[in-house]
Design an enzyme around this catalytic site. Structure first.
Site, PDB file in Angstrom:
ATOM      1  N   ASP A   1      32.701  58.090  34.411  1.00  0.00           N
ATOM      2  CA  ASP A   1      32.570  58.251  35.866  1.00  0.00           C
ATOM      3  C   ASP A   1      33.789  58.982  36.424  1.00  0.00           C
ATOM      4  OD1 ASP A   1      32.395  57.976  38.591  1.00  0.00           O
ATOM      5  OD2 ASP A   1      31.978  55.833  38.580  1.00  0.00           O
TER       6      ASP A   1
ATOM      7  N   ASP B   1      26.926  52.333  47.493  1.00  0.00           N
ATOM      8  CA  ASP B   1      28.073  52.763  46.695  1.00  0.00           C
ATOM      9  C   ASP B   1      29.186  53.053  47.692  1.00  0.00           C
ATOM     10  OD1 ASP B   1      29.974  54.088  45.208  1.00  0.00           O
ATOM     11  OD2 ASP B   1      28.677  55.748  44.590  1.00  0.00           O
TER      12      ASP B   1
ATOM     13  N   GLU C   1      30.220  49.303  39.186  1.00  0.00           N
ATOM     14  CA  GLU C   1      29.627  50.647  39.253  1.00  0.00           C
ATOM     15  C   GLU C   1      28.967  51.061  37.926  1.00  0.00           C
ATOM     16  OE1 GLU C   1      33.069  52.696  40.688  1.00  0.00           O
ATOM     17  OE2 GLU C   1      32.854  51.795  42.668  1.00  0.00           O
TER      18      GLU C   1
ATOM     19  N   LYS D   1      39.643  52.750  49.912  1.00  0.00           N
ATOM     20  CA  LYS D   1      39.255  51.866  48.802  1.00  0.00           C
ATOM     21  C   LYS D   1      40.454  51.508  47.910  1.00  0.00           C
ATOM     22  CE  LYS D   1      35.819  51.809  45.093  1.00  0.00           C
ATOM     23  NZ  LYS D   1      34.602  52.484  44.625  1.00  0.00           N
TER      24      LYS D   1
END
Ligand code: AMP
Length: 598
Positions: free
Chosen positions: A170, A9, A148, A71
């Site tokens: 999330d 992850d 994800e 990211k």
């Protein structure tokens, strides 16, 4: 043994690496035992590379030598500068991946060459390609990039074959995503996704930081925002307070010698109430609720068509989120697998499946029931003194400890009665009462005197309960043994009833002896705890229960469930010594048996 394909992850705030071993995914720890690697890269003042915690710690002090949240730039042509050198986002991500790869190699004692890496569902092809390149720079063959939410769904559902519509909520440190996924024949498909990649737990921290700065300004007349050292300590304290408030109604925020002002040291000491904190973060939570509606619309679904809600990302431990989701969907969200580690685990499951292993969903030790207490509140629009207030929700991983605050309702109230229940009904009296006790000797205070109720449940099913007057520390505790074994106890009961019924009338006396144990709910030290005194089982009722037990195997599912409910209701009524409830349950059981036996 099949080849190893690790799961990674690669998160905005934190990253993890996991591998599927011995039938389950395991997140691998670094040499210091840490499972989570902050996604931060830096150079120290001597030019040495810092990755993770150490890089994060220097961020506020040396931002020019530290890179966070790379990211967000993946797939762009941006470069970031680190001590005068410029780097592409892929290269910074590769440093994080390389550190994770080294960790895995040390833990596994072998080289790791292949990985599954997760990305948000909204990532474009360019962003996915950049992630793939980062893997290659780090010396990893990226065998698959998966979404994800897909990884999260695999953790809960791998190996299951019935179709399901799942909402994955999330909320990480800096990003929020909601996705609707469908699982069909073991294949997970993301049908819609929405979010905000500048919303997360870090915003919650900032609200608390703002509150602390205001407090220092108003109460002590000091302005600390100019001191990076003081700000770093305040931020750390704020995050710790936020996490504490996930399980407790109050958090103390204390930092000694924070700064010097006018030649005197400034100490920080304040208390933050969960209720107040929730008002600070409510707008953020509402924003996530709006995103949910957009995602549902995108999937062409209504809230009632969602069959499961999965919680992913550390910030979903905030109780207000669970509460709001339950209000909107009428469905308890699942979050039993560690929300920070869930995505890496799912990637490892996918890796193992590609390597040819048989995989299955993750099993975690959780409470099968909700535990809570009763208090004055509103039920169906009417004031009601026995509203059930959940404290440890169903499906919480155990061991667990949680507390809530309650308030006295009258001026000069010197005692409170505390009842502990297990069950899901909003009416506490329809749940199973596990124990009750009284706290007396409270101080002479106006109504609203806070009492903190703390529940700690361990793996052996021992529930420790304490109620403490916050102002004085006056406390009363009880221990309830076998809080979890009631269900097993119910199963045992049913089995015993079935066996007893085989002996039927021939052996009434023996059966009555056996019933003598019933009603003991294992309360130690409870003042006035219900121990089943008041009513003992009579032979007619025994016969009725035995007949009901004997019928369990020969009726349809619906009737069987109804029978089980009625048998349990009867037994609970007996245990509670509630004659009226016993009479009602007996009548209902008689009616149902009449219907089933004719
Ligand atoms: P993730 O990016 O999924 O690792 O999530 C990190 C975020 O979760 C950070 O903002 C953390 O402060 C937050 N977090 C971690 N544990 C808790 C907790 N117990 N309660 C509230 N937020 C938490």
């Amino acid at each position: 043994m099949s080849e190893i394909i690790v799961g990674i992850d690669l998160g905005t705030t934190n990253s993890e690496i996991a591998v599927y071993r011995a039938g389950r995914p395991q997140v691998l720890a670094d040499d210091a035992g840490r499972l989570i690697l902050p996604s931060v890269v830096g150079l120290d003042d001597a030019g040495g590379l810092l990755v993770g915690e150490e890089a994060r710690n220097q961020f506020l002090l040396a931002p020019e030598r530290t890179v966070r949240s790379i990211k967000r730039r993946m797939g762009s042509d941006d470069t970031v500068s680190l001590a005068g050198q410029s780097y592409r986002p892929q290269e910074i991500s590769a440093i994080i991946l390389k550190r994770l790869k080294e960790t895995a190699e040390r833990r596994l004692g072998q080289a790791v060459a292949k990985a599954v890496i997760t990305v948000p569902a909204y990532f474009s092809d360019t962003q996915r390609q950049a992630t793939r390149e980062a893997g290659e720079i780090a010396g990893l063959e990226v065998v698959r990039i998966i979404n994800e939410p897909t990884a999260a769904a695999l953790v809960y559902e791998a190996g299951q074959h019935q179709g399901k519509r799942i909402l994955v909520y999330d909320l990480g440190g800096g990003t929020f995503d909601v996705s609707i996924v469908r699982i069909e024949e073991g294949v997970v498909e993301v049908i819609s996704s929405h979010g905000n990649n500048h919303l997360g737990g870090d915003d919650f921290d900032q609200k608390i930081v703002g509150h602390i700065l205001d407090h220092l300004k108003i109460k002590q007349g000091v302005e600390v925002s100019g001191s990076p050292q003081a700000m770093a300590r305040i931020l750390r304290s704020a995050e710790a307070a936020k996490k504490h408030l996930s399980d407790h109604p109050f958090a103390r925020i204390e930092e000694e010698y924070l700064i010097e002002s006018g030649g005197r040291p400034v100490h920080l000491a304040l208390e933050l109430e969960r209720e107040h904190y929730e008002t600070m973060i409510a707008p953020f939570i509402e924003e996530t609720m709006e995103a949910i509606h957009i995602a549902l619309k995108g999937a062409g679904l209504t809230a009632s068509q969602v069959e499961e809600i999965l919680l992913v990302g550390g910030a979903t431990r905030t109780p207000m989120i669970r509460r709001r989701l339950e209000q909107v969907f009428g469905l308890a969200p699942r979050g039993e697998v560690d929300a920070d580690l869930c995505v890496a685990m799912g990637a490892a499951i996918q890796g193992a499946a590609i390597a040819g292993d048989e995989v299955s969903a993750v099993l975690v030790d959780v409470t099968p029931y909700t535990f809570g207490t009763s208090a004055l509140g509103e039920l169906d629009g009417e004031p009601y003194p026995y509203c059930f207030i959940p404290i440890i929700p169903k499906n919480t991983p155990i061991p667990v400890r949680k507390s809530e605050v309650f308030y006295t309702i009258r001026d000069h109230q010197r005692e409170v009665e505390v009842r502990i229940y297990q069950g899901e009904d909003r009416d506490a009296r329809r749940n199973i009462q596990l124990g009750e006790f009284r706290v007396d000797g409270l101080s002479n205070a106006p109504a609203g005197n806070p009492i903190v109720l703390d529940l700690a449940l361990d793996r052996d099913g021992i529930l420790k309960v304490s109620a403490r007057e916050k102002k004085t520390g006056l406390e009363h505790r009880i221990t309830i043994d076998r809080a979890l074994s009631r269900y097993d106890q119910g199963d045992l009961e049913r089995a015993r009833l079935r066996i007893d019924s085989l002996f039927d009338d021939r052996d009434d006396d023996d059966r009555e002896d056996a019933e003598g144990d019933e009603g003991d709910d294992d309360i130690q030290g409870a003042e006035g705890g219900s121990d089943g005194a008041g009513i003992t089982a009579d032979a007619d009722l025994d016969g009725l229960l035995a007949r009901a037990g004997a019928k369990l195997d020969s009726v349809g599912e619906e009737d069987r469930n109804e029978l089980i409910d009625l048998i349990e209701t009867t037994r609970d009524a007996l245990a509670a010594g509630d004659r009226a409830a016993v009479a009602t349950a007996r009548q209902q059981l008689t009616d149902l048996l009449f219907y089933l036996e004719t």
